[in-house]
Design a protein around this motif. Structure first.
Motif, PDB file in Angstrom:
ATOM      1  N   GLU A   1       0.823  -1.213   0.000  1.00  0.00           N
ATOM      2  CA  GLU A   1       0.000   0.000   0.000  1.00  0.00           C
ATOM      3  C   GLU A   1       0.859   1.267   0.000  1.00  0.00           C
ATOM      4  O   GLU A   1       0.637   2.184  -0.796  1.00  0.00           O
TER       5      GLU A   1
ATOM      6  N   LEU B   1      -5.592   3.023  -4.250  1.00  0.00           N
ATOM      7  CA  LEU B   1      -6.814   2.344  -3.802  1.00  0.00           C
ATOM      8  C   LEU B   1      -6.678   0.840  -4.008  1.00  0.00           C
ATOM      9  O   LEU B   1      -5.786   0.376  -4.705  1.00  0.00           O
ATOM     10  N   TYR B   2      -7.587   0.078  -3.322  1.00  0.00           N
ATOM     11  CA  TYR B   2      -7.740  -1.343  -3.631  1.00  0.00           C
ATOM     12  C   TYR B   2      -8.744  -1.405  -4.764  1.00  0.00           C
ATOM     13  O   TYR B   2      -9.857  -0.895  -4.629  1.00  0.00           O
TER      14      TYR B   2
ATOM     15  N   THR C   1     -14.197  -0.013  -2.510  1.00  0.00           N
ATOM     16  CA  THR C   1     -14.188   1.382  -2.041  1.00  0.00           C
ATOM     17  C   THR C   1     -14.181   1.479  -0.515  1.00  0.00           C
ATOM     18  O   THR C   1     -13.500   2.330   0.050  1.00  0.00           O
TER      19      THR C   1
ATOM     20  N   THR D   1     -10.815   0.680   0.895  1.00  0.00           N
ATOM     21  CA  THR D   1      -9.896   1.721   0.419  1.00  0.00           C
ATOM     22  C   THR D   1      -9.917   2.926   1.348  1.00  0.00           C
ATOM     23  O   THR D   1      -8.880   3.447   1.742  1.00  0.00           O
TER      24      THR D   1
ATOM     25  N   PHE E   1      -6.375   4.035   2.579  1.00  0.00           N
ATOM     26  CA  PHE E   1      -5.653   5.016   1.763  1.00  0.00           C
ATOM     27  C   PHE E   1      -6.059   6.468   2.050  1.00  0.00           C
ATOM     28  O   PHE E   1      -5.460   7.382   1.532  1.00  0.00           O
TER      29      PHE E   1
END
Length: 1504
Positions: free
Chosen positions: A645, A732-733, A737, A740, A744
């Motif tokens: 990440e 982001l993943y 959402t 994320t 993030f």
């Protein structure tokens, strides 16, 4: 367990010990016996001499030198010191026993010593093996000297387990436990034994009963005299067997002064109170001020840095085309191909053009900019990968690099498929060679991998690509926030997420790395890491192109064959930077002897990318000390910390020669577990040494936040999760959402909860702190965090401790521990001492059997999944739940001084009904004159023989379904007369004598039916007895002895068996009473039929064996027989025109009544189907019901189970045979247990196509309710909704018969209870038995069960019979025939079989249901208690390899669903658990066999 230390003070303890041991310790003049120390370590000569050869053997097995990579001197020293602490305490853990299998030759042979016939041999051999280990030489006492000194001759009375007794007096606890084990101390409340019977073993080698001296201490027996050891069970009866000694050892490890006995009345808690471990008042707390975010140096502005990474490629590809970019090595480690910048540019261009223009048509292209594409390239082909990666960047499609799938069931493969699906990937790029190697179907297509979307495979080899036209140019824009690539990441649970990296982040990260590592154009770097992700990708593929570096990629496969290859590459190419992991340093040291002339003087940076591991310090130090002489500079070692990440979190900059090296942090393990930084001063054993990973990245900012809850900033001396804010992290993943936002877009908050600044941070998933000089220290990962009782432990630290216990052999990166059984047991104390955390389960698996990640590490989540679903197949396993589980619900305490009357008043005040119910009133529905005219069944039969002589009463079928015997009223009357006359003539019997009626089901009409009526005609009392089996002739003599039978009625076949040699061997045939053969009866008329003077006289004796193994004879009077037949007739609406089919055992209980008596009373026709015949013809019962169009049929659960299991897949065959069950109105299941709902439901569901339904005859259908299991354990009944957690489905146990009253009673106080309570079911009815028939006419036993009164609340003083079953009554919404609301009676289980554990009442069937669900290979299971241990016996229907898989599964499920710790798990072959003819488990027989060591188990696990 935790309260033990408070029960006895140290002073009192010493005093009591001295007093107890005084008679046994030889006094030394002037020395207090309490202070005399026991001599230790008197190793006998043979063991000492064999030590060197043994260690040599172990060295040979572990394949060369000890694995130095994980060897941290600090760790090893700490572990040895921790184990030395335990040397005062003896090993008290019984070894698991395993049957030697002929076909499974697993490494278990190296782990488990051969099982000997007694525990003392077992433990002795264990200790002798342990003595061979030089490292643990001090930690164990020698067995021989200890056994000879022991109070008791065997080694069973061992000490409290070392893992259990940390805080107690170390030198003395063992001896005290020895004495406790053999002495009756007044304040110990002896736990109640579940049954009073003790089984002595059949083995002649074992001694008979031994008189115990009054003191309760067994003096030492000579070791050679007897191979088995003696043991006192809880009720003072000696039992001798291996199982028993092992259980006694287990009990000794758990020995504690018991709680006071439970009081009279339980506190009525709806919910169980869970014991929450109180926080330690002395635990360290953070004391520093709140930290402020730490900034990195500013990111320098360099004039020639490109606007995007693709622009850098274009620049070098067109201006420096000949410069080398990437060199690939072959399997031997020799350079095989070098990709130049020109080639990289031209081939990437070709690929980009092909992807956009040559796949699909002009109007319908397969790929558009922004689409995702999978890159599937092997780890030994970096060149093709690099071309594909940059080709995708130039085409503006998003590459998703993944591993090459090798099989359909790769570890984690399904989750990779989920990632591909969520990214919407339909296209995969690969090489020709790789495509050929993928698994194919038979017609040559690539197999559909599990969980993967359908993919189109595109080969990227040059010959398949189209050259781009001159006028075509890729679109290279300035880097923005659009996605560049997706890197996959596996979470702790095994799910795979895609971290999306934007083009600007990719560029900024390359710039930050270039500045931090001070890269300059044309430098050579050696990359040993995976080039598809993480630091291998960032340095070797991206920053490489940014700075025109030359990367030498050393694949994992080369490292396996030539571990020194990367060092040779550095030496040959004068490389400035090398990217490695700790394992690569370790391998280079292992192979160091092969190459003495390498030089590492060119290295200015040796980047260690897993610098956050607990063993990285020792790896770096060892590598430096070995290679410093080869020119390696100390300041060149640069650990760094990375995460998918946050990308690179921190990296140590290359140092200045001669400058002092950064300091180390020596932290307290205990402090770390509380999340606090404390410098370790007092105990070096529990210290963790960590090295820094340098400073924050250029242009970045870092803060530390609390790992759970809101992202609150930590204090300066607190451990937390490292968060990084910069343009260089992931954004982001992909497609997630919610997750994320939490990862993030984190805005840290201060103590007051208000946000600090507005800059979003990214959570890195790393735990650490910022030390002096803004140096970053990492102590672990969030994914490796184990939270136990509020304390946090790092999995890597625990692994490092475990590996320091014993010599390690490493296979690639997977860690395989080769242990002797002694170190198998040392593992737990070592971890307990250093980390203060208990090991719940320790499993040893064969080498290379754990699921691996593509680069050889252990796939943690997949391993966990295998463990939880029982497919790990360990070769040895040790469970220690007693030491680890500390938050079980508090044992239930009874309330003192609350009598039954106040409970009753309390119930009434609370508005609860008294739990009672009744069947229909007999007065209103009185039968015709039959009842008044004929008081005896003999009179009814005579009347029927005159009135309807040819009316058919009975029809007996054989296995083919053909009637072998029929009886009309007249035939039955005549045969009964003949039997009566034989009894008078041959037997010389008088009225009132007992006659044993034996009959096997299919021997003409010599059934129990005739015998019983014949006896009644003669005035004798029939005793129905199940015919003996040739293998088991013992039950019959017991019945005849107990019933004092004067004569035996039987058939010719059984007569031959009774007079056979087998019978003579089993019993003394001379003691048989007269045996009369009823097959050959004289045609002699009976002078007169006996008529009893009163209906209260005895009609017959009903003998049966209960599920608890008790043989009881119940007296049934003539009036009771008549009343029972009348009630059944009224309830089931039986008339002479009706036919019923009975498939029940005819020897006792309701089966006997329905089979022999009801037809005579009601006149209906009974079709008799012997259950034995079903074994040879499963269709018999159902086809009979169909053929005769039966409306009402009676069966047992065993019959239903036979049909369900045997005919489940043959419903079509039944239909083809014309079987139709639509005629059936009622199927009555006769059972003495809780209704088996799942069985009846599956039976109904299976045969619904042939129309069978289960419903009541008169009145409403049986009702079902869901009750709360937790409340049931407290004897409370609380109804819950379907699907509620901990809910249990119960069905009403049929309708109450006419004339029967039922009340629910507290079995202890004998007072009635409210309808929200569970209690014993008491019955008042005209057909209750009149008492037990015993040899000694012990009337007290009988009065209690058959004529008992409530202790209060019953003015009428009604006489009740106790059923021995627990149940409850609930008023339903349905209306009964009388018009009132219907009261339903629910049976929960037998009172004798309930298990009272921790003050709560458990029903075995509930635990067994949970256990049966855990694994497909469990065929059947049974539970029972022995003293205060729960024993679970499971039948294994799979292969023997699966036996050890069941142990943790069984332990887990009982713990999770019932909050109980299983003491012993026994795995046996199918068919070992005894089941009676009614299909009920004989748990007490099983318990006796277990204690007598007669089960021949596959495996026995003693959960410590």
């Amino acid at each position: 367990l935790g309260s033990a230390a408070r029960d006895i003070t140290q002073k009192g303890y010493e005093k009591k010990r001295a007093k107890l041991l005084a008679p046994y310790i030889p006094q030394t003049h002037g020395v207090d016996p309490a202070l005399q120390k026991e001599p230790r370590n008197q190793t006998p000569a043979p063991a000492a001499t064999s030590a060197p050869s043994s260690s040599k053997y172990h060295r040979a097995r572990s394949g060369g030198a000890r694995d130095e990579r994980y060897r941290s001197d600090i760790h090893t020293e700490a572990v040895q010191a921790a184990l030395a602490k335990h040397k005062e305490q003896k090993m008290a853990l019984p070894m698991p026993t395993k049957r030697r299998s002929t076909f499974v030759q697993s490494p278990a042979d190296a782990c488990t010593p051969p099982d000997t016939s007694s525990a003392s041999e077992d433990e002795g051999s264990l200790r002798r093996q342990a003595a061979l280990s030089a490292a643990l030489h001090q930690s164990l006492q020698n067995a021989e000297s200890w056994i000879n000194r022991s109070i008791q001759g065997s080694s069973t009375s061992s000490s409290a387990s070392s893992t259990l007794s940390h805080g107690e007096g170390k030198g003395t606890s063992g001896t005290l436990a020895d004495v406790f084990a053999n002495t009756r101390i007044e304040n110990f409340s002896v736990p109640p034994d579940v049954t009073a019977t003790t089984s002595s073993s059949s083995s002649s080698a074992r001694p008979a009963t031994i008189d115990i001296p009054p003191s309760g201490i067994v003096k030492g027996t000579h070791k050679g005299s007897n191979r088995s050891s003696l043991m006192d069970t809880a009720d003072g009866v000696p039992v001798s067997s291996r199982v028993s000694t092992k259980i006694q050892q287990l009990l000794n490890t758990l020995k504690r002064p018991k709680r006071p006995p439970l009081k009279e009345f339980f506190v009525d808690d709806f919910e169980e109170i869970v014991e929450v471990p109180q926080p330690d008042p002395n635990q360290p707390k953070p004391e520093g001020r709140q930290m402020t975010p730490v900034k990195g140096e500013p990111l320098g502005v360099v004039c020639n840095w490109p606007p995007a990474l693709e622009a850098a490629l274009q620049r070098w590809g067109t201006t420096q085309a000949k410069c080398p970019c990437l060199t690939a090595l072959d399997v031997t480690g020799k350079p095989v191909y070098t990709l130049t910048y020109g080639k990289l540019w031209s081939r990437s261009l070709k690929l980009a053009y092909t992807l956009l223009n040559k796949l699909g048509t002009k109007n319908e292209p397969v790929l558009k900019p922004g689409d995702r594409v999978a890159l599937v390239f092997p780890n030994n082909d970096p060149v093709m990968f690099m071309v594909a990666f940059y080709g995708c960047l130039l085409a503006e499609v998003i590459p998703v690099p993944i591993e090459v799938p090798l099989t359909r069931k790769d570890a984690g493969g399904q989750q990779i498929g989920f990632l591909l699906g969520s990214c919407g990937i339909t296209l995969a790029l690969t090489t020709e060679v790789c495509l050929k190697g993928l698994p194919k179907t038979q017609n040559g297509e690539i197999v559909q991998f599990k969980g993967w979307p359908r993919l189109k495979w595109v080969v990227t080899d040059s010959k398949y690509l189209s050259k781009s036209p001159k006028d075509w140019q890729p679109n290279i824009s300035t880097a923005g926030t659009e996605p560049a690539y997706i890197e996959y990441k596996t979470s702790k649970e095994g799910s795979v997420m895609g971290v999306t990296v934007s083009r600007i982040a990719m560029l900024s990260h390359c710039q930050a790395l270039s500045q931090a590592c001070n890269y300059s154009e044309g430098e050579t770097i050696v990359n040993v890491l995976d080039f598809k992700k993480d630091a291998g990708l960032w340095h070797g593929m991206l920053t490489n192109v940014m700075n025109k570096l030359h990367t030498l990629s050393v694949p994992y496969s080369v490292m396996k064959t030539c571990p020194l290859s990367w060092v040779q590459r550095v030496h040959t190419h004068k490389a400035k930077v090398a990217l490695v992991k700790c394992r690569d340093l370790h391998w280079a040291m292992m192979a160091h002897r092969d190459q003495r002339d390498v030089s590492l003087s060119s290295l200015r940076m040796l980047i260690v990318t897993d610098g956050a591991n607990p063993w990285s310090v020792s790896s770096c130090d060892a590598f430096l000390s070995l290679f410093q002489s080869h020119g390696l500079k100390p300041e060149a070692i640069c650990p760094c910390a990375t995460s998918p990440e946050a990308m690179t979190v921190a990296i140590r900059r290359p140092g200045v020669p001669g400058a002092p090296l950064p300091g180390r942090a020596i932290l307290s393990m205990s402090g770390l577990s509380y999340g606090v930084i404390r410098v370790n001063t007092e105990d070096k054993n529990s210290a963790l040494t960590v090295q820094d990973v340098g400073h924050v990245m250029p242009g970045g900012m870092m803060c530390i936040v609390k790992p759970d809850g809101s992202p609150q900033l930590c204090k300066t001396d607190e451990i937390g999760e490292i968060c990084v804010s910069s343009r260089t992290g992931g954004m982001l993943y992909y497609g997630l959402t919610g997750v994320t936002k939490n990862t993030f877009e984190v805005i840290p908050v201060n103590l007051a909860g208000s946000p600090v600044g507005d800059v979003p941070f990214v959570r890195s998933g790393l735990l650490g702190f910022v030390g002096p000089g803004s140096l970053v220290f990492v102590v672990g990962k969030i994914d490796g965090l184990l939270t136990v009782s509020g304390r946090r432990h790092n999995a890597d630290d625990i692994v490092a401790t475990g590996l320091a216990v014993e010599s390690i052999k490493t296979v690639y990166r997977g860690r395989l521990v080769v242990m002797k059984p002694s170190s198998f047991f040392n593992f737990c104390p070592a971890i307990d001492s250093i980390h203060q955390v208990g090991v719940y389960c320790l499993a040893l698996v064969p080498a290379n059997s754990l699921p691996k990640t593509p680069l050889g590490g252990i796939h943690i989540s997949q391993t966990k999944q295998h463990f939880l679903e029982g497919s790990l197949h360990p070769c040895n396993i040790l469970m220690c739940p007693h030491t680890c589980v500390t938050n079980l619900p508090k044992p239930r305490q009874k309330q003192p001084g609350v009598g039954p009357a106040s409970v009753m008043v309390g119930n009434l005040v609370a508005g609860k009904r008294i739990a009672q119910a009744a069947g229909r009133d007999l007065g209103q529905i009185e039968d015709n004159d039959l009842v008044r005219k004929h008081q005896f069944l003999t009179e009814v039969l005579q009347w029927r023989a005159q009135a309807t002589p040819d009316h058919m009463l009975f029809l007996l079928l054989n296995a083919k379904g053909t009637p072998v015997c029929t009886a009309t009223c007249l035939q039955l009357h005549k045969r009964a007369e003949r039997i009566a006359s034989v009894l008078y003539d041959k037997g010389h019997l008088n009225a009132g004598d007992n006659v044993a009626a034996l009959s096997s089901c299919l021997l003409a009409m010599g059934t129990s039916l005739l015998h019983s009526h014949g006896c009644l005609y003669a005035g004798c009392i029939p005793v129905t007895v199940r015919p003996p089996h040739a293998q088991n002739l013992t039950i019959l003599p017991r019945c005849i002895l107990v019933s004092k039978a004067a004569c035996i009625l039987t058939t010719q076949t059984l007569m031959r068996l009774l007079k056979s040699r087998e019978a003579a061997a089993a019993v003394d045939v001379k003691t048989w009473p007269t045996i009369i053969d009823t097959d050959d009866l004289p045609r002699k008329r009976l002078p007169q039929i006996y008529k009893p003077p009163t209906p209260e006289m005895l009609a017959y004796l009903d003998f049966s064996v209960s599920t608890t193994g008790m043989l009881t004879g119940v007296k049934m009077s003539h009036s009771a027989v008549n009343a029972l037949c009348r009630a059944i007739k009224l309830q089931c609406e039986l008339y002479s025109s009706r036919q019923i089919a009975i498939c029940l055992d005819p020897y006792c209980g309701l089966g006997f009544t329905l089979w022999c008596l009801c037809s005579v009373y009601s006149g209906h026709q009974s079709i008799l189907i012997p259950p034995m015949e079903l074994e040879s013809n499963l269709f018999l019962w159902l086809s009979t019901v169909s053929q005769y169009k039966i409306r009402d049929t009676f069966c047992s659960y065993s019959v239903m189970e036979l049909c369900t299991k045997g005919l489940g897949n043959q419903v079509e065959v039944l239909k083809a045979r014309g079987t139709n069950l639509s005629c059936v109105r009622t199927c009555v299941v006769v059972a003495e247990e809780r209704p088996r709902i799942s069985l009846t439901q599956s039976f109904s569901k299976l045969f619904k196509d042939i129309a069978i339904c289960l419903q009541g005859t008169s009145g409403p259908d049986p009702t079902t309710v869901y009750v709360d299991l937790k409340s049931l354990r407290h004897d409370r009944v609380r109804l819950v909704e379907r699907g509620a957690p901990q809910s249990l489905l119960l069905s009403e146990s049929g309708k109450i018969l006419p004339g029967v009253k039922v009340i629910i009673v507290n079995p202890e106080t004998k007072g009635p209870v409210g309808d929200s309570h569970l209690g014993e079911i008491w019955v008042n009815s005209p057909h209750t038995a009149s008492g037990y028939y015993t040899i000694y006419d012990n009337e007290s036993l009988q009065a209690d069960h058959f004529n008992t009164r409530l202790s209060f609340g019953d003015a009428a003083q009604t006489l009740w019979a106790r059923t021995g079953y627990l149940g409850f009554v609930r008023r339903t919404e349905l209306t009964a025939a009388s018009g009132d609301r219907h009261d339903a009676l629910y049976v929960v289980g037998a009172l004798d079989e309930t298990l009272e554990l921790r003050g709560l009442r458990y029903h075995p069937i509930d635990i067994e249901t949970s256990v049966s669900r855990t694994h497909r290979s469990i065929a059947e299971c049974a539970v029972f208690t022995w003293t205060n241990l729960l024993v679970v016996v499971v039948e294994l229907c799979g292969c023997e390899q699966e036996a050890l898989d069941l142990v943790p599964l069984v332990t887990n499920v009982v713990l999770e669903e019932h909050y109980l710790i299983v003491g012993v798990v026994v795995v046996v072959d199918p068919g070992v658990i005894p089941i009676n003819s009614r299909g009920e488990k004989q748990r007490m027989h099983l318990r006796d066999s277990f204690l007598a060591d007669q089960l021949d188990p596959i495996y026995v696990a003693y959960n410590m």
